[in-house]
Design a protein around this motif. Structure first.
Motif, PDB file in Angstrom:
ATOM      1  N   GLN A  17       0.806  -1.217   0.000  1.00 25.84           N
ATOM      2  CA  GLN A  17       0.000   0.000   0.000  1.00 25.84           C
ATOM      3  C   GLN A  17       0.841   1.270   0.000  1.00 25.84           C
ATOM      4  O   GLN A  17       0.422   2.304  -0.532  1.00 25.84           O
ATOM      5  CB  GLN A  17      -0.937   0.002   1.222  1.00 25.84           C
ATOM      6  CG  GLN A  17      -1.901   1.168   1.288  1.00 25.84           C
ATOM      7  CD  GLN A  17      -2.872   1.191   0.124  1.00 25.84           C
ATOM      8  OE1 GLN A  17      -3.281   0.158  -0.376  1.00 25.84           O
ATOM      9  NE2 GLN A  17      -3.234   2.385  -0.329  1.00 25.84           N
ATOM     10  N   PHE A  18       2.017   1.213   0.599  1.00 21.81           N
ATOM     11  CA  PHE A  18       2.854   2.404   0.732  1.00 21.81           C
ATOM     12  C   PHE A  18       4.204   2.152   0.053  1.00 21.81           C
ATOM     13  O   PHE A  18       5.197   1.835   0.715  1.00 21.81           O
ATOM     14  CB  PHE A  18       3.034   2.759   2.209  1.00 21.81           C
ATOM     15  CG  PHE A  18       1.747   3.026   2.928  1.00 21.81           C
ATOM     16  CD1 PHE A  18       1.041   4.205   2.710  1.00 21.81           C
ATOM     17  CD2 PHE A  18       1.215   2.088   3.808  1.00 21.81           C
ATOM     18  CE1 PHE A  18      -0.151   4.453   3.368  1.00 21.81           C
ATOM     19  CE2 PHE A  18       0.025   2.328   4.467  1.00 21.81           C
ATOM     20  CZ  PHE A  18      -0.665   3.510   4.245  1.00 21.81           C
ATOM     21  N   PRO A  19       4.258   2.283  -1.260  1.00 25.74           N
ATOM     22  CA  PRO A  19       5.469   1.921  -2.012  1.00 25.74           C
ATOM     23  C   PRO A  19       6.676   2.798  -1.708  1.00 25.74           C
ATOM     24  O   PRO A  19       7.797   2.445  -2.073  1.00 25.74           O
ATOM     25  CB  PRO A  19       5.030   2.056  -3.473  1.00 25.74           C
ATOM     26  CG  PRO A  19       3.871   2.982  -3.441  1.00 25.74           C
ATOM     27  CD  PRO A  19       3.165   2.703  -2.153  1.00 25.74           C
ATOM     28  N   GLU A  20       6.477   3.937  -1.045  1.00 27.86           N
ATOM     29  CA  GLU A  20       7.595   4.802  -0.685  1.00 27.86           C
ATOM     30  C   GLU A  20       8.082   4.552   0.742  1.00 27.86           C
ATOM     31  O   GLU A  20       9.090   5.128   1.160  1.00 27.86           O
ATOM     32  CB  GLU A  20       7.181   6.277  -0.816  1.00 27.86           C
ATOM     33  CG  GLU A  20       6.705   6.667  -2.209  1.00 27.86           C
ATOM     34  CD  GLU A  20       7.767   6.441  -3.261  1.00 27.86           C
ATOM     35  OE1 GLU A  20       8.940   6.768  -2.990  1.00 27.86           O
ATOM     36  OE2 GLU A  20       7.426   5.927  -4.351  1.00 27.86           O
ATOM     37  N   ALA A  21       7.379   3.706   1.483  1.00 31.12           N
ATOM     38  CA  ALA A  21       7.693   3.495   2.896  1.00 31.12           C
ATOM     39  C   ALA A  21       8.586   2.286   3.108  1.00 31.12           C
ATOM     40  O   ALA A  21       8.560   1.323   2.338  1.00 31.12           O
ATOM     41  CB  ALA A  21       6.407   3.330   3.701  1.00 31.12           C
ATOM     42  N   HIS A  22       9.358   2.340   4.181  1.00 29.74           N
ATOM     43  CA  HIS A  22      10.092   1.174   4.671  1.00 29.74           C
ATOM     44  C   HIS A  22       9.206   0.438   5.678  1.00 29.74           C
ATOM     45  O   HIS A  22       8.510   1.069   6.481  1.00 29.74           O
ATOM     46  CB  HIS A  22      11.395   1.603   5.328  1.00 29.74           C
ATOM     47  CG  HIS A  22      12.399   2.161   4.368  1.00 29.74           C
ATOM     48  ND1 HIS A  22      13.312   1.382   3.697  1.00 29.74           N
ATOM     49  CD2 HIS A  22      12.611   3.435   3.959  1.00 29.74           C
ATOM     50  CE1 HIS A  22      14.051   2.134   2.920  1.00 29.74           C
ATOM     51  NE2 HIS A  22      13.642   3.392   3.055  1.00 29.74           N
ATOM     52  N   VAL A  23       9.238  -0.875   5.630  1.00 22.08           N
ATOM     53  CA  VAL A  23       8.435  -1.700   6.534  1.00 22.08           C
ATOM     54  C   VAL A  23       9.371  -2.671   7.249  1.00 22.08           C
ATOM     55  O   VAL A  23      10.090  -3.436   6.597  1.00 22.08           O
ATOM     56  CB  VAL A  23       7.347  -2.478   5.776  1.00 22.08           C
ATOM     57  CG1 VAL A  23       6.530  -3.329   6.749  1.00 22.08           C
ATOM     58  CG2 VAL A  23       6.440  -1.520   5.003  1.00 22.08           C
TER      59      VAL A  23
END
Length: 270
Positions: A103-109
């Motif tokens: 869902q958040f392609p710019e975020a680190h998980v």
């Protein structure tokens, strides 16, 4: 299908190690319940050797959040639409980790789980992606992770779902643990935690969360006892008009029932 979560005291998760020739020493090693699977009506479930469900994946929609409590764990999206770093404590089937990653392609998980078998089964049976420049799944004790000062002030959202086979309440629920989670959040960070509403552990967890965090709200109970608490690092007053507008945007983008989250949060303000 039972969704309730349980836990046991940490001491029960360990067994004695080998006896030395000259000196008896107890070597504390993690002892995990067996990881088992079941399938029903197109949904694959994860268990720890009992009937209690630890997570689920719809086979035809592997990135969808199948369980309602897991959907509620994403309620922080009402307040943050562009997170930079998300932390998941307790992997389960990897549902929340996968959803955040997609869902958040710019975020680190970052996801942390102590049981190597859970990580392996998520990769082999629940379509968890392999680690890359954005995804980091770590085999580690969640407590050790959050008390590490290198991880403080790093995360926009922290999601806590730490249960074992016997589901009596979260495995980690001390003031020290929640304070460390608080420290891991950025100044405007949000924590969501899966609690067990009809168990004595619920009152303890809420008391500690309210001691540590600026504002703590609860969503309505789902399944057979799951209650998701939403804890905000700062004090917060809900702006319902803005939240309902944001909820509609979330629904259109993800199909998640975000309006019901706002309805639930609004009830706690009355």
């Amino acid at each position: 299908m039972l969704i309730k979560r349980k836990s046991i005291e940490a001491e029960s998760n360990y067994r004695s190690g080998p006896v030395a020739a000259k000196k008896v020493e107890k070597v504390r090693k993690p002892k995990f319940a067996p990881v088992t699977l079941s399938e029903y009506d197109g949904v694959r479930y994860l268990h720890f050797g009992t009937e209690w469900v630890q997570g689920a994946m719809r086979l035809r929609k592997p990135d969808w959040l199948e369980l309602e409590y897991a959907q509620q764990m994403m309620a922080w999206m009402l307040f943050k639409d562009q997170p930079q770093h998300i932390l998941q404590l307790g992997l389960g089937t990897g549902a929340l980790t996968k959803f955040c990653y997609r869902q958040f392609p710019e975020a680190h998980v970052t996801a942390v789980d102590l049981n190597p078998a859970v990580i392996m089964i998520c990769e082999s049976m629940f379509k968890l992606p392999v680690n890359d420049e954005r995804l980091n799944v770590i085999e580690m004790d969640a407590m050790d992770y959050v008390v590490n000062h290198d991880h403080h002030n790093q995360f926009d959202a922290v999601q806590v779902d730490l249960y074992d086979a016997t589901a009596r309440g979260p495995v980690l629920d001390s003031t020290e643990f929640y304070q460390a989670c608080f420290e891991c959040l950025k100044e405007d960070g949000i924590l969501t935690v899966n609690l067990f509403g009809d168990h004595p552990s619920f009152a303890k967890n809420i008391k500690v969360l309210r001691y540590v965090f600026g504002t703590v709200l609860c969503l309505p109970e789902v399944h057979d006892g799951n209650v998701v608490a939403v804890a905000f690092k700062p004090r917060l007053k809900l702006e319902l008009d803005k939240l309902y507008a944001r909820a509609e945007a979330i629904r259109l983008n993800t199909k998640l029932p975000a309006k019901s989250w706002v309805d639930g949060l609004a009830l706690t303000q009355k």
